[in-house]
Design a protein around this motif. Structure first.
Motif, PDB file in Angstrom:
ATOM      1  N   VAL A 117      64.347  39.361  40.515  1.00 22.73           N
ATOM      2  CA  VAL A 117      63.078  40.080  40.477  1.00 22.73           C
ATOM      3  C   VAL A 117      63.295  41.588  40.657  1.00 22.73           C
ATOM      4  N   GLY A 118      64.194  41.972  41.560  1.00 18.54           N
ATOM      5  CA  GLY A 118      64.504  43.390  41.726  1.00 18.54           C
ATOM      6  C   GLY A 118      65.000  43.998  40.427  1.00 18.54           C
ATOM      7  N   HIS A 119      65.839  43.257  39.709  1.00 18.98           N
ATOM      8  CA  HIS A 119      66.334  43.732  38.407  1.00 18.98           C
ATOM      9  C   HIS A 119      65.183  43.867  37.411  1.00 18.98           C
ATOM     10  N   ILE A 120      64.272  42.910  37.418  1.00 19.65           N
ATOM     11  CA  ILE A 120      63.138  42.946  36.486  1.00 19.65           C
ATOM     12  C   ILE A 120      62.257  44.162  36.747  1.00 19.65           C
ATOM     13  N   THR A 121      62.061  44.517  38.027  1.00 17.91           N
ATOM     14  CA  THR A 121      61.214  45.680  38.326  1.00 17.91           C
ATOM     15  C   THR A 121      61.800  46.968  37.760  1.00 17.91           C
ATOM     16  N   ASP A 122      63.113  47.032  37.632  1.00 20.38           N
ATOM     17  CA  ASP A 122      63.720  48.209  37.008  1.00 20.38           C
ATOM     18  C   ASP A 122      63.384  48.289  35.521  1.00 20.38           C
ATOM     19  N   LYS A 123      63.072  47.155  34.912  1.00 23.10           N
ATOM     20  CA  LYS A 123      62.797  47.111  33.482  1.00 23.10           C
ATOM     21  C   LYS A 123      61.323  47.264  33.154  1.00 23.10           C
ATOM     22  N   VAL A 124      60.439  46.667  33.972  1.00 23.74           N
ATOM     23  CA  VAL A 124      59.005  46.631  33.626  1.00 23.74           C
ATOM     24  C   VAL A 124      58.125  47.341  34.642  1.00 23.74           C
ATOM     25  N   GLY A 125      58.691  47.839  35.735  1.00 27.28           N
ATOM     26  CA  GLY A 125      57.888  48.483  36.768  1.00 27.28           C
ATOM     27  C   GLY A 125      57.706  47.594  37.979  1.00 27.28           C
ATOM     28  N   ARG A 126      57.285  48.211  39.084  1.00 29.63           N
ATOM     29  CA  ARG A 126      57.159  47.464  40.349  1.00 29.63           C
ATOM     30  C   ARG A 126      55.828  46.705  40.456  1.00 29.63           C
ATOM     31  N   LYS A 127      54.749  47.359  40.061  1.00 29.93           N
ATOM     32  CA  LYS A 127      53.406  46.824  40.320  1.00 29.93           C
ATOM     33  C   LYS A 127      53.121  45.487  39.638  1.00 29.93           C
ATOM     34  N   PRO A 128      53.382  45.329  38.339  1.00 33.69           N
ATOM     35  CA  PRO A 128      53.055  44.034  37.715  1.00 33.69           C
ATOM     36  C   PRO A 128      53.835  42.864  38.299  1.00 33.69           C
ATOM     37  N   VAL A 129      55.064  43.113  38.690  1.00 31.45           N
ATOM     38  CA  VAL A 129      55.876  42.038  39.275  1.00 31.45           C
ATOM     39  C   VAL A 129      55.318  41.655  40.645  1.00 31.45           C
ATOM     40  N   TYR A 130      54.972  42.646  41.453  1.00 29.98           N
ATOM     41  CA  TYR A 130      54.429  42.344  42.777  1.00 29.98           C
ATOM     42  C   TYR A 130      53.089  41.611  42.662  1.00 29.98           C
ATOM     43  N   LEU A 131      52.306  41.962  41.650  1.00 20.03           N
ATOM     44  CA  LEU A 131      51.020  41.299  41.448  1.00 20.03           C
ATOM     45  C   LEU A 131      51.215  39.819  41.119  1.00 20.03           C
ATOM     46  N   VAL A 132      52.235  39.495  40.358  1.00 20.93           N
ATOM     47  CA  VAL A 132      52.537  38.087  40.067  1.00 20.93           C
ATOM     48  C   VAL A 132      52.811  37.320  41.360  1.00 20.93           C
ATOM     49  N   GLY A 133      53.600  37.922  42.266  1.00 22.27           N
ATOM     50  CA  GLY A 133      53.886  37.276  43.545  1.00 22.27           C
ATOM     51  C   GLY A 133      52.650  37.109  44.402  1.00 22.27           C
ATOM     52  N   ALA A 134      51.766  38.112  44.392  1.00 28.26           N
ATOM     53  CA  ALA A 134      50.537  38.039  45.188  1.00 28.26           C
ATOM     54  C   ALA A 134      49.631  36.917  44.685  1.00 28.26           C
ATOM     55  N   ILE A 135      49.502  36.790  43.365  1.00 22.93           N
ATOM     56  CA  ILE A 135      48.683  35.718  42.792  1.00 22.93           C
ATOM     57  C   ILE A 135      49.301  34.352  43.108  1.00 22.93           C
ATOM     58  N   ALA A 136      50.620  34.280  43.055  1.00 18.51           N
ATOM     59  CA  ALA A 136      51.296  33.017  43.386  1.00 18.51           C
ATOM     60  C   ALA A 136      51.007  32.596  44.824  1.00 18.51           C
ATOM     61  N   MET A 137      50.891  33.571  45.729  1.00 21.25           N
ATOM     62  CA  MET A 137      50.595  33.244  47.125  1.00 21.25           C
ATOM     63  C   MET A 137      49.236  32.556  47.256  1.00 21.25           C
ATOM     64  N   VAL A 138      48.244  33.037  46.494  1.00 27.37           N
ATOM     65  CA  VAL A 138      46.913  32.414  46.515  1.00 27.37           C
ATOM     66  C   VAL A 138      46.984  30.995  45.948  1.00 27.37           C
ATOM     67  N   LEU A 139      47.699  30.852  44.842  1.00 23.96           N
ATOM     68  CA  LEU A 139      47.747  29.568  44.156  1.00 23.96           C
ATOM     69  C   LEU A 139      48.513  28.498  44.922  1.00 23.96           C
ATOM     70  N   VAL A 140      49.489  28.910  45.738  1.00 24.64           N
ATOM     71  CA  VAL A 140      50.332  27.938  46.429  1.00 24.64           C
ATOM     72  C   VAL A 140      49.742  27.488  47.765  1.00 24.64           C
ATOM     73  N   ALA A 141      48.691  28.165  48.249  1.00 28.00           N
ATOM     74  CA  ALA A 141      48.192  27.904  49.607  1.00 28.00           C
ATOM     75  C   ALA A 141      47.796  26.444  49.815  1.00 28.00           C
TER      76      ALA A 141
END
Length: 451
Positions: free
Chosen positions: A309-333
């Motif tokens: 994921v750290g490598h991906i953020t270098d390619k596409v930016g930090r914010k969209p990747v972090y948003l995916v993780g935040a949404i996953a937290m809601v969905l996994v609860a």
């Protein structure tokens, strides 16, 4: 803070780090920070595991319901988190004035001393009320050290790395913390092979006392690391701030608040997944070896996820990747507790893998570079110390105790799942409100400089 000033600062940083391949100094910073994180967080996580398994019985024997003693033990867990912002402010001030290296040596020594002394403490049955009092004091020292460790570690890496690889390299720091958790949990798993009586009388102490050797190794390693390149450059070219803690609140209030929001839900969820899952497993009769084994495996697998994921953020930016993780937290609860509550081994493992390996892996991999880049170099340690560590108290520090309290009152995990989902929702909102710190223009400029 003025966005143009931020972009100018980042552009200058891009020009400074022209090579895509990490320098020898950057590699040393990564190795030292990761190994230090392993040792530091091994010590810090030991308390969470012990609080769920033994501290309620040995240091907080309150009432007939074992959950009450566990709540009291998690209260000590929370006290350590309350100390973290104080440690974050102190370490941030020292780190922004005198450098990252000296603070990292101090945090290692403090954490190690407190952990070893925990392993030597007499229990409530032996010295009465002084046992939990001394335990809480040592937990406060752990909290003070932890308050400065995480920020210092990621800054040592981030500020020494080439601009085009900061996300990938900074992600090694939480990976070290994850491995520290793996070691602490594995240590308790080995100790639990003893008989029940031996484990309660002396077996639980071995993981704490054993950290003495690890801390000596950590201090020896950190002596050889150089100061971070970006901080050394800033210190040589501008007047240092005499009160960086005050200056960061005056100059960058929105950025500090953003750091708080990005960390709050993630921190709360992580300690529900780590610490509360052990208490919940005991409540519903799941073998603690299942939970400990699942935690160990899931945290180990979180490491490659975070690095990717750290490598991906270098390619596409930090914010969209972090948003995916935040949404996953809601969905996994809800699925997390439904799977745990099934009592079936493979479902328990699946719950922990979804929560730790996937959800936290995404967030932990994207977070270091994301929140570091929100703040200017000369105020960065202080800003992270305030924003991240205050959120650690209100999110991570309180969540196991709140979750255990909800379970004790309702005798059901449903309210805890709702609480976990709400934590995820706060992270989604904070991420949507945050600015992108590594936009396409800077990514393109970094790639051109590297070529």
């Amino acid at each position: 803070m003025n966005p143009d000033a931020v972009n100018s600062q980042l552009s200058a940083a891009v020009a400074t780090h022209r090579l895509a391949r990490p320098s020898s100094a950057a590699r040393r910073a990564v190795i030292t920070a990761v190994l230090g994180q392993i040792l530091e967080w091994y010590d810090f996580f030991l308390y969470g595991t012990a609080a769920a398994l033994v501290f309620g019985k040995l240091f907080f024997p309150v009432g007939n319901d074992p959950l009450i003693g566990t709540i009291a033990a998690f209260g000590g867990f929370t006290v350590g988190f309350i100390a973290r912002p104080i440690g974050g402010v102190l370490c941030g001030h020292l780190g922004d004035r005198y450098g990252r290296k000296v603070v990292m040596m101090l945090t290692m020594l403090t954490m190690g001393t407190a952990t070893v002394l925990m392993g030597a403490l007499p229990t409530y049955q032996q010295i009465g009320i002084m046992a939990p009092v001394l335990l809480v004091i040592l937990r406060i020292l752990q909290g003070l050290a932890a308050g400065g460790e995480w920020s210092g570690s990621i800054l040592m890496i981030h500020e020494s790395a080439p601009a085009s690889r900061r996300g990938a390299l900074a992600a090694w720091s939480p990976s070290g913390a994850a491995f520290g958790f793996v070691l602490s949990t594995a240590a308790f798993m080995l100790a639990q092979h003893l008989s029940h009586d031996d484990f309660l009388s002396w077996g639980w102490r071995v993981p704490f006392l054993g950290s003495a050797a690890l801390v000596v190794l950590g201090l020896w390693m950190r002596r050889s690391v150089s100061e971070s390149a970006a901080f050394a450059e800033v210190k040589a070219t501008r007047n240092e701030s005499r009160m960086p803690v005050i200056d960061v609140l005056r100059q960058c209030p929105r950025e500090v608040l953003t750091v708080f929001g990005l960390r709050f839900g993630e921190g709360g969820a992580s300690y529900i997944f780590f610490a509360f899952s052990l208490a919940y497993g005991q409540f519903i009769g799941i073998k603690s070896s299942w939970i400990l084994g699942g935690l160990t495996l899931s945290m180990f697998l979180m490491i490659p996820v975070s690095l990717l994921v750290g490598h991906i953020t270098d390619k596409v930016g930090r914010k969209p990747v972090y948003l995916v993780g935040a949404i996953a937290m809601v969905l996994v609860a809800w699925p997390f507790f439904a799977l745990l509550g099934s009592g079936e081994y493979w479902k328990v493992m699946t719950a922990l893998l979804l929560a730790n390996s996937l959800t936290l892996g995404i967030l932990e991999g994207a977070q270091p570079a994301f929140i570091s880049e929100l703040l200017p170099v000369h105020l960065r340690y202080s800003g992270l110390g305030i924003g991240r560590e205050i959120s650690s108290v209100l999110g991570g520090g309180l969540s196991p105790m709140i979750a255990t309290g909800l379970l004790a009152y309702y005798r059901s995990a449903a309210p805890v799942a709702i609480y976990l989902g709400a934590l995820g929702l706060t992270t989604v909102i904070a991420t949507c409100c945050a600015r992108e710190t590594w936009p396409k223009a800077l990514r393109d400029a970094a790639r051109q400089q590297a070529e």
